[in-house]
Design an enzyme around this catalytic site. Structure first.
Site, PDB file in Angstrom:
ATOM      1  N   LYS A  15       7.515   8.793  14.890  1.00 17.37           N
ATOM      2  CA  LYS A  15       7.814  10.220  15.043  1.00 17.37           C
ATOM      3  C   LYS A  15       6.555  11.012  15.391  1.00 17.37           C
ATOM      4  O   LYS A  15       6.613  12.235  15.540  1.00 17.37           O
ATOM      5  CB  LYS A  15       8.428  10.762  13.740  1.00 17.37           C
ATOM      6  CG  LYS A  15       9.790  10.166  13.434  1.00 17.37           C
ATOM      7  CD  LYS A  15      10.792  10.580  14.502  1.00 17.37           C
ATOM      8  CE  LYS A  15      12.033   9.714  14.461  1.00 17.37           C
ATOM      9  NZ  LYS A  15      12.840   9.844  15.684  1.00 17.37           N
ATOM     10  N   SER A  16       5.415  10.334  15.515  1.00 17.14           N
ATOM     11  CA  SER A  16       4.158  11.050  15.766  1.00 17.14           C
ATOM     12  C   SER A  16       4.166  11.843  17.078  1.00 17.14           C
ATOM     13  O   SER A  16       3.709  12.990  17.100  1.00 17.14           O
ATOM     14  CB  SER A  16       2.970  10.085  15.722  1.00 17.14           C
ATOM     15  OG  SER A  16       2.802   9.631  14.398  1.00 17.14           O
ATOM     16  N   THR A  61      -1.379   3.011  13.267  1.00 20.29           N
ATOM     17  CA  THR A  61      -0.458   2.714  12.178  1.00 20.29           C
ATOM     18  C   THR A  61      -0.301   1.204  12.020  1.00 20.29           C
ATOM     19  O   THR A  61      -1.041   0.427  12.640  1.00 20.29           O
ATOM     20  CB  THR A  61       0.877   3.488  12.378  1.00 20.29           C
ATOM     21  OG1 THR A  61       1.676   3.311  11.216  1.00 20.29           O
ATOM     22  CG2 THR A  61       1.642   3.017  13.603  1.00 20.29           C
ATOM     23  N   LYS A  65      -4.346  -0.606  10.967  1.00 22.84           N
ATOM     24  CA  LYS A  65      -5.256   0.327  10.279  1.00 22.84           C
ATOM     25  C   LYS A  65      -6.537  -0.341   9.762  1.00 22.84           C
ATOM     26  O   LYS A  65      -7.609   0.257   9.807  1.00 22.84           O
ATOM     27  CB  LYS A  65      -4.544   0.991   9.096  1.00 22.84           C
ATOM     28  CG  LYS A  65      -3.463   1.977   9.495  1.00 22.84           C
ATOM     29  CD  LYS A  65      -2.898   2.654   8.263  1.00 22.84           C
ATOM     30  CE  LYS A  65      -1.642   3.413   8.573  1.00 22.84           C
ATOM     31  NZ  LYS A  65      -1.154   4.204   7.444  1.00 22.84           N
ATOM     32  N   ASN A  86      -6.597   5.692  10.019  1.00 18.67           N
ATOM     33  CA  ASN A  86      -5.340   6.063  10.686  1.00 18.67           C
ATOM     34  C   ASN A  86      -5.546   7.115  11.775  1.00 18.67           C
ATOM     35  O   ASN A  86      -4.605   7.468  12.479  1.00 18.67           O
ATOM     36  CB  ASN A  86      -4.289   6.546   9.671  1.00 18.67           C
ATOM     37  CG  ASN A  86      -4.494   7.997   9.278  1.00 18.67           C
ATOM     38  OD1 ASN A  86      -5.623   8.491   9.292  1.00 18.67           O
ATOM     39  ND2 ASN A  86      -3.419   8.679   8.927  1.00 18.67           N
ATOM     40  N   ASP A 102      -4.119   9.861   5.406  1.00 12.94           N
ATOM     41  CA  ASP A 102      -2.887   9.549   4.666  1.00 12.94           C
ATOM     42  C   ASP A 102      -2.884  10.142   3.254  1.00 12.94           C
ATOM     43  O   ASP A 102      -1.907  10.750   2.824  1.00 12.94           O
ATOM     44  CB  ASP A 102      -2.682   8.026   4.573  1.00 12.94           C
ATOM     45  CG  ASP A 102      -2.220   7.426   5.886  1.00 12.94           C
ATOM     46  OD1 ASP A 102      -1.563   8.138   6.672  1.00 12.94           O
ATOM     47  OD2 ASP A 102      -2.518   6.239   6.124  1.00 12.94           O
ATOM     48  N   ALA A 127      -0.242  -1.762  -5.166  1.00 19.09           N
ATOM     49  CA  ALA A 127      -1.704  -1.831  -5.063  1.00 19.09           C
ATOM     50  C   ALA A 127      -2.120  -2.352  -3.692  1.00 19.09           C
ATOM     51  O   ALA A 127      -3.130  -3.032  -3.553  1.00 19.09           O
ATOM     52  CB  ALA A 127      -2.252  -2.718  -6.178  1.00 19.09           C
ATOM     53  N   LYS A 155      -4.306  -7.381  -8.491  1.00 21.90           N
ATOM     54  CA  LYS A 155      -4.605  -6.422  -7.415  1.00 21.90           C
ATOM     55  C   LYS A 155      -4.716  -5.002  -7.976  1.00 21.90           C
ATOM     56  O   LYS A 155      -5.528  -4.198  -7.520  1.00 21.90           O
ATOM     57  CB  LYS A 155      -3.532  -6.495  -6.326  1.00 21.90           C
ATOM     58  CG  LYS A 155      -3.828  -7.601  -5.308  1.00 21.90           C
ATOM     59  CD  LYS A 155      -2.646  -7.963  -4.458  1.00 21.90           C
ATOM     60  CE  LYS A 155      -2.273  -6.924  -3.434  1.00 21.90           C
ATOM     61  NZ  LYS A 155      -1.083  -7.362  -2.642  1.00 21.90           N
TER      62      LYS A 155
HETATM   63  P1  ATR Z   1       1.010  -1.246   2.261  1.00 25.66           P
HETATM   64  O1  ATR Z   1      -0.128  -1.237   3.223  1.00 25.66           O
HETATM   65  O2  ATR Z   1       2.249  -0.536   2.758  1.00 25.66           O
HETATM   66  O3  ATR Z   1       0.625  -0.795   0.894  1.00 25.66           O
HETATM   67  P2  ATR Z   1       0.820  -3.976   1.430  1.00 25.66           P
HETATM   68  O4  ATR Z   1      -0.650  -3.855   1.458  1.00 25.66           O
HETATM   69  O5  ATR Z   1       1.493  -5.194   1.985  1.00 25.66           O
HETATM   70  O6  ATR Z   1       1.489  -2.771   2.189  1.00 25.66           O
HETATM   71  O7  ATR Z   1       1.292  -3.754  -0.079  1.00 25.66           O
HETATM   72  C1  ATR Z   1       2.632  -3.777  -0.453  1.00 25.66           C
HETATM   73  C2  ATR Z   1       2.736  -3.404  -1.916  1.00 25.66           C
HETATM   74  O8  ATR Z   1       4.129  -3.365  -2.284  1.00 25.66           O
HETATM   75  C3  ATR Z   1       2.080  -4.395  -2.843  1.00 25.66           C
HETATM   76  O9  ATR Z   1       1.566  -3.686  -3.951  1.00 25.66           O
HETATM   77  C4  ATR Z   1       3.251  -5.287  -3.250  1.00 25.66           C
HETATM   78  O10 ATR Z   1       3.084  -5.933  -4.488  1.00 25.66           O
HETATM   79  P3  ATR Z   1       2.247  -7.326  -4.570  1.00 25.66           P
HETATM   80  O11 ATR Z   1       0.804  -6.951  -4.498  1.00 25.66           O
HETATM   81  O12 ATR Z   1       2.633  -7.912  -5.864  1.00 25.66           O
HETATM   82  O13 ATR Z   1       2.703  -8.140  -3.377  1.00 25.66           O
HETATM   83  C5  ATR Z   1       4.330  -4.249  -3.379  1.00 25.66           C
HETATM   84  N1  ATR Z   1       5.696  -4.800  -3.280  1.00 25.66           N
HETATM   85  C6  ATR Z   1       6.332  -5.258  -2.178  1.00 25.66           C
HETATM   86  N2  ATR Z   1       7.589  -5.656  -2.462  1.00 25.66           N
HETATM   87  C7  ATR Z   1       7.759  -5.433  -3.791  1.00 25.66           C
HETATM   88  C8  ATR Z   1       8.843  -5.625  -4.707  1.00 25.66           C
HETATM   89  N3  ATR Z   1      10.017  -6.130  -4.308  1.00 25.66           N
HETATM   90  N4  ATR Z   1       8.641  -5.287  -6.008  1.00 25.66           N
HETATM   91  C9  ATR Z   1       7.462  -4.778  -6.427  1.00 25.66           C
HETATM   92  N5  ATR Z   1       6.403  -4.579  -5.609  1.00 25.66           N
HETATM   93  C10 ATR Z   1       6.542  -4.889  -4.321  1.00 25.66           C
END
Ligand code: ATR
Length: 273
Positions: A15-16, A61, A65, A86, A102, A127, A155
């Protein structure tokens, strides 16, 4: 005309361009804003080519990033903290400046919803990269406590250790969490799979504010779940999207666009209102 674009993969549904075109019209800035979807291993080349050919700035994005972070000439302090870029601006002296808007976008959106962050107890779920980008701007608002909970506890611990010089941030497992919290921010990508972070329903009450960084035409899985358990103030990440864009526009053009009307038009465009 000054050229900007967003790099992503996939990026077709971004949507940017819609948002920045409205900002430009509103502030009477002459610019065009497009999309670029390079192959995953061709981002560096595409970025260089864009600026070689006169591009003035870009957004970056998923999934580029972190790579953008390594490709710019200089980083803003907030990009350094976020570990991701970003927004890139070509400065007048030819330097590629990497920024991250962000977290500022999240805080601006929370404030526009009337959420008080000072002296509040904040629970941040997740995290990953999205959580990392949010931490410094949230801690700058002086919450009384910020707890990070993550499925992979290590993490959360690592993030808390990395940011504890900025404020009262700690890590907990989902099982350890004890309320009450004033605000829960879901930065996990769980909603993308229609899943929920494993949060105890007892942590939700009528006074709590719920924020999901994700958004969609209807409630995210997390927002639906929180409403079912009594949450009355729920917000999705659409406002954050517009606010981070406004911050990027300000970095590029030195003029801050208004966001309210643009958010309304974006909602209409998405069929949300
Ligand atoms: P982003 O850049 O969007 O933060 P990411 O770095 O892949 O994406 O991080 C995804 C986050 O969502 C992580 O904290 C992940 O938890 P884990 O570190 O345990 O993988 C969390 N996450 C993804 N699916 C999840 C779920 N079903 N339940 C709980 N946490 C979830």
């Amino acid at each position: 005309m000054d050229r900007y674009l967003v790099f992503g993969h996939p990026v077709r549904h971004s949507k940017s361009p819609f948002i920045h075109t409205l900002f430009a019209r509103q502030t009477q800035q002459e610019l065009e804003y497009g999309l670029a979807e390079p192959a995953i291993d061709e981002f560096a080349h595409a970025l260089r080519t864009f600026f070689d050919q006169g591009g003035k700035g870009c957004n970056v994005t998923v999934p580029f990033k972190e790579q953008a972070f390594t490709l710019v000439d200089r980083l803003s302090p907030r990009a350094k903290r976020a570990g991701a870029v970003n927004t890139i601006k070509l400065t007048d002296d030819g330097v590629l400046l990497g920024d991250n808007t962000d977290g500022a976008g999240l805080v601006a959106d929370l404030k526009s919803h009337g959420v008080t962050l000072a002296d509040s107890r904040i629970l941040l779920l997740g995290a990953g990269g999205a959580a990392r980008g949010a931490l410094a701007p949230l801690l700058a608002e002086l919450p009384s406590e910020l707890v990070i909970a993550n499925r992979t506890y290590a993490k959360a611990q690592q993030l808390a250790a990395e940011f504890c010089d900025l404020g009262p941030v700690t890590a907990q497992t989902y099982e350890q969490l004890a309320g009450p919290f004033d605000l829960v921010i879901n930065s996990t990508s769980a909603s993308l799979q229609g899943e929920l972070p494993p949060l105890a329903p007892a942590l939700i009450n009528t006074d709590i504010a719920i924020y999901d960084m994700m958004y969609g035409a209807s409630d995210t899985a997390f927002i639906s779940w929180a409403k079912q358990h009594g949450a009355r103030q729920t917000m999705d990440g659409l406002g954050m999207l517009v606010e981070q864009a406004a911050e990027a526009f300000t970095v590029w053009r030195g003029i801050r666009p208004g966001t309210k009307q643009v958010l309304r038009e974006l909602k209409r465009n998405l069929g949300v209102i």
